[in-house]
Design an enzyme around this catalytic site. Structure first.
Site, PDB file in Angstrom:
ATOM      1  CD  GLU A 290      -8.870   5.006  -1.492  1.00 14.51           C
ATOM      2  OE1 GLU A 290      -9.751   4.610  -0.747  1.00 14.51           O
ATOM      3  OE2 GLU A 290      -7.878   5.648  -1.083  1.00 14.51           O
TER       4      GLU A 290
ATOM      5  CG  ASP B 113      -2.279   0.415   1.010  1.00 14.20           C
ATOM      6  OD1 ASP B 113      -2.443   1.515   0.447  1.00 14.20           O
ATOM      7  OD2 ASP B 113      -3.210  -0.318   1.377  1.00 14.20           O
TER       8      ASP B 113
ATOM      9  CG  HIS C  56      -8.966  -1.487   4.380  1.00 16.32           C
ATOM     10  ND1 HIS C  56      -8.842  -1.493   2.999  1.00 16.32           N
ATOM     11  CD2 HIS C  56      -8.466  -0.300   4.789  1.00 16.32           C
ATOM     12  CE1 HIS C  56      -8.273  -0.365   2.616  1.00 16.32           C
ATOM     13  NE2 HIS C  56      -8.036   0.365   3.682  1.00 16.32           N
ATOM     14  CG  ASP C  57     -11.246   2.024   3.409  1.00 12.54           C
ATOM     15  OD1 ASP C  57     -10.772   1.992   4.560  1.00 12.54           O
ATOM     16  OD2 ASP C  57     -10.620   2.468   2.431  1.00 12.54           O
TER      17      ASP C  57
ATOM     18  CG  ASP D 280      -4.382   5.672   0.981  1.00 14.62           C
ATOM     19  OD1 ASP D 280      -5.263   4.849   1.243  1.00 14.62           O
ATOM     20  OD2 ASP D 280      -4.303   6.796   1.523  1.00 14.62           O
TER      21      ASP D 280
END
Ligand code: NOJ
Ligand code: CA
Length: 555
Positions: free
Chosen positions: A254, A98, A327-328, A200
């Site tokens: 993202e 990440d 995870h979000d 991210d």
């Protein structure tokens, strides 16, 4: 499209904190992941996306990095990280890291230097502004995790900017020294032999020219900061050229705020990234404000429409991340299936829905065994920074405590962050010690050990889906075949086909607990899969049973 090694890959996302605790301190760690590589190999995935494991004070569970070239002590050491990369590589699995470079932690040495004086050489690595004449912050943007985007530093009498929490100061991408340092760090990781990066919140890196006052939208006179300002492309192009483009890797970004008609600029063969993580199909239950309590009703048409639009936008030479949870996000079973209908069959139907689309399937840890949401009884049991913020937002908006907690039950990011359920043992076999976040009490029914004992389990269904994608007579078609939606207006059924040369697959999934009768004017040559024991042949007309899914090769 240009052919790439990762075009038939399937990704498994590991949230390290919750995956497997090897030393019984209640926190998942790198050795825990190494222990479970054979399990992942058996599932069949060939890429692991590792949520952040870097040194961090864990204000946002690692999305606040205080050293990009070190590992958080609670997760392990750099030697263990190197070992994880090697052991994964030895099993044909690539690790993707990440990459959190919109912001760092306020405990990063860069920020500490930056904050030390107005003349420090790293002052300009972050975004500092004077207060207004009346002492108020430079403007009224609201940060994603609550409160103003501006935090005052008494020492140097200026405000610094943060899009997320105040412990996540935004890096100043206008500063060339900073950018070069980031590119060097990225290459340092790539030289270790990783497979790429999940990038991210990257569209937040460009800030508005001037931080003018904005029209508030009801939250404390503030308005939530927005991503993707014009000019961001210049930075993204440079980022790619100086780092990613030099390696045979892939990137998945993202990138909130990117419109569908911008996709070819941002992703695909010539884009800044190989693929984007889009939100259209998961944000359909939220209104424009983005506040969790502002629930919006949605139908299957919204979901189908979102997926189809994205598939059409990447038709030529694009790619995309195919996912239902991470995870979000809350667990997909709870989001897409009514509670009373969540079971092995509906879970297989849901898995089938997204696995045959064009792009790269992502399985989030626990999805392969059907893990579900958590409902803690008090807000104090929650850990996630945004759950606590959104609970308060709901209270301010006039919801009662019970109603606000209900909102958190439905949307909390902790829903997907509860410890992985490995067995019937204490704490689901995740750890002997009480975990950092309470395990879901359904671990006795839902766990890996059980799944592996049952040939009919969701685990083996995912294993089959992965095998079909990676290594079957349909692999080429699943990579490059043309997507077409069928029965577009059907309220209960999502159906689509993929075709390449003279091969054609048809996917039918029933999202309802009713039988539906379809006339697709198509005949099957072969049944590829189904979630009932007796999947019928397709002979023009077909009856689809509750939550049934079927995939056919067509005549
Ligand atoms: C997106 C990440 O997925 C999320 O978990 C995090 O809180 C924000 N970006 C900020 O880094
Ligand atoms: Ca541990």
């Amino acid at each position: 499209m240009q052919e790439k090694w990762w075009h038939n890959s399937v990704v498994y996302q590991v949230y390290p904190r919750s995956f497997k605790d090897s030393n019984n301190d209640g926190i998942g760690d790198l050795n825990g992941i190494i222990e479970k590589l054979d399990y992942l190999k058996e599932l069949g995935i060939n890429v692991i996306w590792l949520s952040p494991v870097y040194e961090s004070p864990m204000d946002d569970n690692g999305y606040d990095i205080s050293d990009y070239e070190d590992i958080a002590k609670e997760f392990g050491t750099m030697e263990e990280m190197d070992q994880l990369i090697d052991e994964a590589n030895a099993r044909g699995i690539k690790i993707i890291m990440d990459l959190v470079i919109n912001h760092s932690s306020d405990e990063h040495s860069w920020f500490m230097e930056s904050k030390s004086s107005r003349t420090n050489s790293k002052r300009d690595w972050y975004i500092w502004r004077d207060q207004n004449e009346d002492g108020t912050p430079p403007n009224n943007l609201r940060s994603i995790f609550g409160g103003s985007c501006w935090e005052y530093d008494k020492g140097t009498e200026q405000y610094f900017f943060h899009s997320f929490s105040k412990k996540q100061p935004d890096l100043n991408w206008e500063n060339q020294d900073l950018r070069e340092e980031l590119y060097r760090m990225i290459r340092w990781w790539l030289d270790k032999g990783i497979g790429g990066f999940r990038v991210d919140a990257i569209t937040f890196i460009k800030k508005p020219e001037k931080f003018k006052p904005v029209i508030a939208d009801g939250q404390d006179g503030l308005r939530v900061v927005k991503p993707n300002y014009p000019g961001v492309g210049k930075f993204l192009a440079e980022l790619k050229a100086e780092s990613f483009a030099k390696y045979n890797i892939f990137t998945v970004a993202e990138a909130p705020g990117v419109e569908l008609d911008q996709l070819s600029e941002y992703s695909g063969d010539d884009g800044y990234f190989d693929m984007l993580i889009r939100f259209d199909h998961v944000d359909m239950d939220m209104d424009e404000s983005g506040q969790w309590y502002a629930k919006k009703d949605w139908t299957l048409l919204d979901f189908k429409h979102a997926l189809t639009k994205n598939q059409e936008a990447i038709k030529e030479n694009g790619w995309t991340a195919l996912y239902l949870e991470n995870h979000d996000q809350p667990r997909s079973l709870n989001r897409f299936i009514p509670k009373e209908d969540i079971n092995n069959r509906s879970a297989k139907m849901l898995a089938t829905t997204f696995f045959f689309l064009k792009g790269m399937p992502y399985i989030y840890q626990g999805q392969e065994i059907g893990m579900t949401n958590i409902e803690y009884e008090t807000i104090d049991s929650y850990n996630d920074i945004s759950s606590i913020d959104q609970y308060n937002v709901a209270l301010e908006a006039g919801l009662s405590k019970e109603e606000a907690l209900e909102v958190v039950h439905r949307r909390s990011r902790d829903n997907s962050r509860t410890p992985m359920q490995w067995s019937e043992e204490i704490n689901g076999g995740f750890s002997n010690k009480e975990p950092w976040l309470q395990v879901n009490e359904n671990y006795k029914q839902i766990n890996v050990e059980k799944a592996l004992e049952d040939k009919n389990s969701l685990f083996y269904f995912y294993q089959m889906l992965i095998q079909i994608r990676k290594d079957s007579t349909y692999s080429e078609l699943l990579k490059y075949g043309v997507y077409e939606e069928h029965l577009n207006d059907h309220l209960d059924v999502y159906a689509y086909s993929r075709s390449l040369n003279d091969q054609k697959l048809l996917v039918i999934t029933n999202f309802s607990n009713k039988e539906v009768h379809l006339n697709l004017e198509k005949r099957s040559k072969k049944i590829v899969l189904g979630n009932y024991d007796d999947t019928p042949l397709l002979n023009e007309i077909v009856t689809v049973r509750p939550y049934e899914c079927m995939v056919y090769e067509l005549d």
